[in-house]
Design a protein around this motif. Sequence first.
Motif, PDB file in Angstrom:
ATOM      1  N   SER A  30       2.700  -3.094   3.494  1.00 52.31           N
ATOM      2  CA  SER A  30       2.503  -2.012   2.195  1.00 52.31           C
ATOM      3  C   SER A  30       3.934  -1.725   1.672  1.00 52.31           C
ATOM      4  O   SER A  30       4.545  -2.455   0.581  1.00 52.31           O
ATOM      5  CB  SER A  30       1.632  -0.579   1.636  1.00 52.31           C
ATOM      6  OG  SER A  30       2.403   0.205   2.610  1.00 52.31           O
ATOM      7  N   THR A  31       4.273  -1.468   2.847  1.00 50.90           N
ATOM      8  CA  THR A  31       5.969  -1.308   2.344  1.00 50.90           C
ATOM      9  C   THR A  31       6.853  -3.125   1.979  1.00 50.90           C
ATOM     10  O   THR A  31       7.694  -3.171   0.938  1.00 50.90           O
ATOM     11  CB  THR A  31       6.879  -0.218   3.569  1.00 50.90           C
ATOM     12  OG1 THR A  31       6.506   0.585   3.588  1.00 50.90           O
ATOM     13  CG2 THR A  31       8.137  -0.296   3.369  1.00 50.90           C
ATOM     14  N   ASN A  79      -1.970  -4.099  -3.170  1.00 48.42           N
ATOM     15  CA  ASN A  79      -2.828  -3.008  -3.334  1.00 48.42           C
ATOM     16  C   ASN A  79      -4.259  -2.672  -2.463  1.00 48.42           C
ATOM     17  O   ASN A  79      -4.707  -1.415  -1.990  1.00 48.42           O
ATOM     18  CB  ASN A  79      -3.006  -3.343  -5.346  1.00 48.42           C
ATOM     19  CG  ASN A  79      -4.190  -2.007  -4.657  1.00 48.42           C
ATOM     20  OD1 ASN A  79      -3.845  -0.235  -5.555  1.00 48.42           O
ATOM     21  ND2 ASN A  79      -5.552  -2.060  -5.126  1.00 48.42           N
ATOM     22  N   VAL A 125       1.279   0.699   6.742  1.00 46.38           N
ATOM     23  CA  VAL A 125       1.966   1.266   6.224  1.00 46.38           C
ATOM     24  C   VAL A 125       3.193   0.227   5.861  1.00 46.38           C
ATOM     25  O   VAL A 125       3.900   0.306   5.192  1.00 46.38           O
ATOM     26  CB  VAL A 125       2.600   2.219   6.288  1.00 46.38           C
ATOM     27  CG1 VAL A 125       4.181   2.647   5.812  1.00 46.38           C
ATOM     28  CG2 VAL A 125       1.275   3.815   5.966  1.00 46.38           C
ATOM     29  N   ARG A 139      -2.577  -0.887   0.251  1.00 46.79           N
ATOM     30  CA  ARG A 139      -1.861   0.519  -0.185  1.00 46.79           C
ATOM     31  C   ARG A 139      -2.779   1.572   0.434  1.00 46.79           C
ATOM     32  O   ARG A 139      -2.856   2.580   0.207  1.00 46.79           O
ATOM     33  CB  ARG A 139      -1.282   0.742  -1.640  1.00 46.79           C
ATOM     34  CG  ARG A 139      -1.039   1.945  -2.115  1.00 46.79           C
ATOM     35  CD  ARG A 139      -0.674   2.548  -3.388  1.00 46.79           C
ATOM     36  NE  ARG A 139      -2.510   1.686  -4.098  1.00 46.79           N
ATOM     37  CZ  ARG A 139      -2.870   2.473  -4.034  1.00 46.79           C
ATOM     38  NH1 ARG A 139      -3.299   3.655  -3.351  1.00 46.79           N
ATOM     39  NH2 ARG A 139      -4.789   1.805  -4.947  1.00 46.79           N
ATOM     40  N   ARG A 197      -3.753   4.506   2.164  1.00 46.79           N
ATOM     41  CA  ARG A 197      -4.203   6.389   1.842  1.00 46.79           C
ATOM     42  C   ARG A 197      -5.415   6.508   1.848  1.00 46.79           C
ATOM     43  O   ARG A 197      -6.047   7.700   1.909  1.00 46.79           O
ATOM     44  CB  ARG A 197      -4.412   5.676  -0.134  1.00 46.79           C
ATOM     45  CG  ARG A 197      -4.525   6.368  -1.068  1.00 46.79           C
ATOM     46  CD  ARG A 197      -3.259   7.744  -0.428  1.00 46.79           C
ATOM     47  NE  ARG A 197      -3.472   9.529  -1.574  1.00 46.79           N
ATOM     48  CZ  ARG A 197      -3.963   9.909  -1.437  1.00 46.79           C
ATOM     49  NH1 ARG A 197      -2.733  10.112  -0.406  1.00 46.79           N
ATOM     50  NH2 ARG A 197      -4.015  11.006  -1.676  1.00 46.79           N
ATOM     51  N   ARG A 256       5.498  -4.192  -0.772  1.00 43.36           N
ATOM     52  CA  ARG A 256       5.938  -3.563  -2.660  1.00 43.36           C
ATOM     53  C   ARG A 256       7.682  -4.084  -2.401  1.00 43.36           C
ATOM     54  O   ARG A 256       8.011  -4.061  -3.342  1.00 43.36           O
ATOM     55  CB  ARG A 256       6.963  -1.730  -1.765  1.00 43.36           C
ATOM     56  CG  ARG A 256       7.283  -1.209  -2.595  1.00 43.36           C
ATOM     57  CD  ARG A 256       6.379  -0.144  -4.428  1.00 43.36           C
ATOM     58  NE  ARG A 256       6.804  -0.465  -4.949  1.00 43.36           N
ATOM     59  CZ  ARG A 256       7.165  -0.238  -6.292  1.00 43.36           C
ATOM     60  NH1 ARG A 256       8.339  -1.558  -5.895  1.00 43.36           N
ATOM     61  NH2 ARG A 256       8.473   0.436  -7.184  1.00 43.36           N
TER      62      ARG A 256
END
Length: 211
Positions: free
Chosen positions: A15-16, A73, A12, A76, A80, A19
């Motif tokens: 991915s943050t 991706n 996480v 992420r 997920r 992002r």
Amino acid sequence: MGAIAHLYRGEVYRSTIWRTRLDTTTNWAVVTLGVALSISFASPEASPLPLVLVGVLIVFFLVLEARRYRYFNVWRARARWMETHFYAPMLSEGDLHMEDDWQRVLANDYLRPRYHVPFMVAIGRRIRRNYFWILLIQTLAFAGKIAVHPTEVQSFDEAMRRADVGPLPGELMMLMGVIYVSVCGAIALWSKRDDLRRGRARGREKSDSMG
């Protein structure tokens, strides 16, 4: 359980971070377009050339952002995957569904890391999410500049003369603009169809459903 929790938190976090990097390239594209708008509309006699040249920078930022999106991706998708196969079953049923072999899919992704989406799909996704509006503003601004500066255009021939850029005739500039917008739109539509196809395949191929 503790190791999975730390692993999830790490994915996480990554991915943050990526992002945020996506937002940075979008901001660059918006700022450069804003500068081009300011220069072109600074006075009625100002040239529309900055609105054309900024398209090169927008394409460059789009390509850079698509590359960053492919990295984002990966993180992420892993996060997920753990949410849907580890945390959600544990919270709703108290069962980790180890028989689904989801942990092996995740392990293989760590052992043999790869991008989960092709580069052109990544470009199409970024166009659909952000760059469609940037391209729309650029196109409308160029058309508006031709239509109203220095005075309201009176004929098609006059509009073509205003679109002239140095030795390049206005007709050629307009044709290049149509190709520019059409190619971006075609990539966006193609990537949407590819996403739908991948979504349908995801339900059939459990081992290839990340991304």
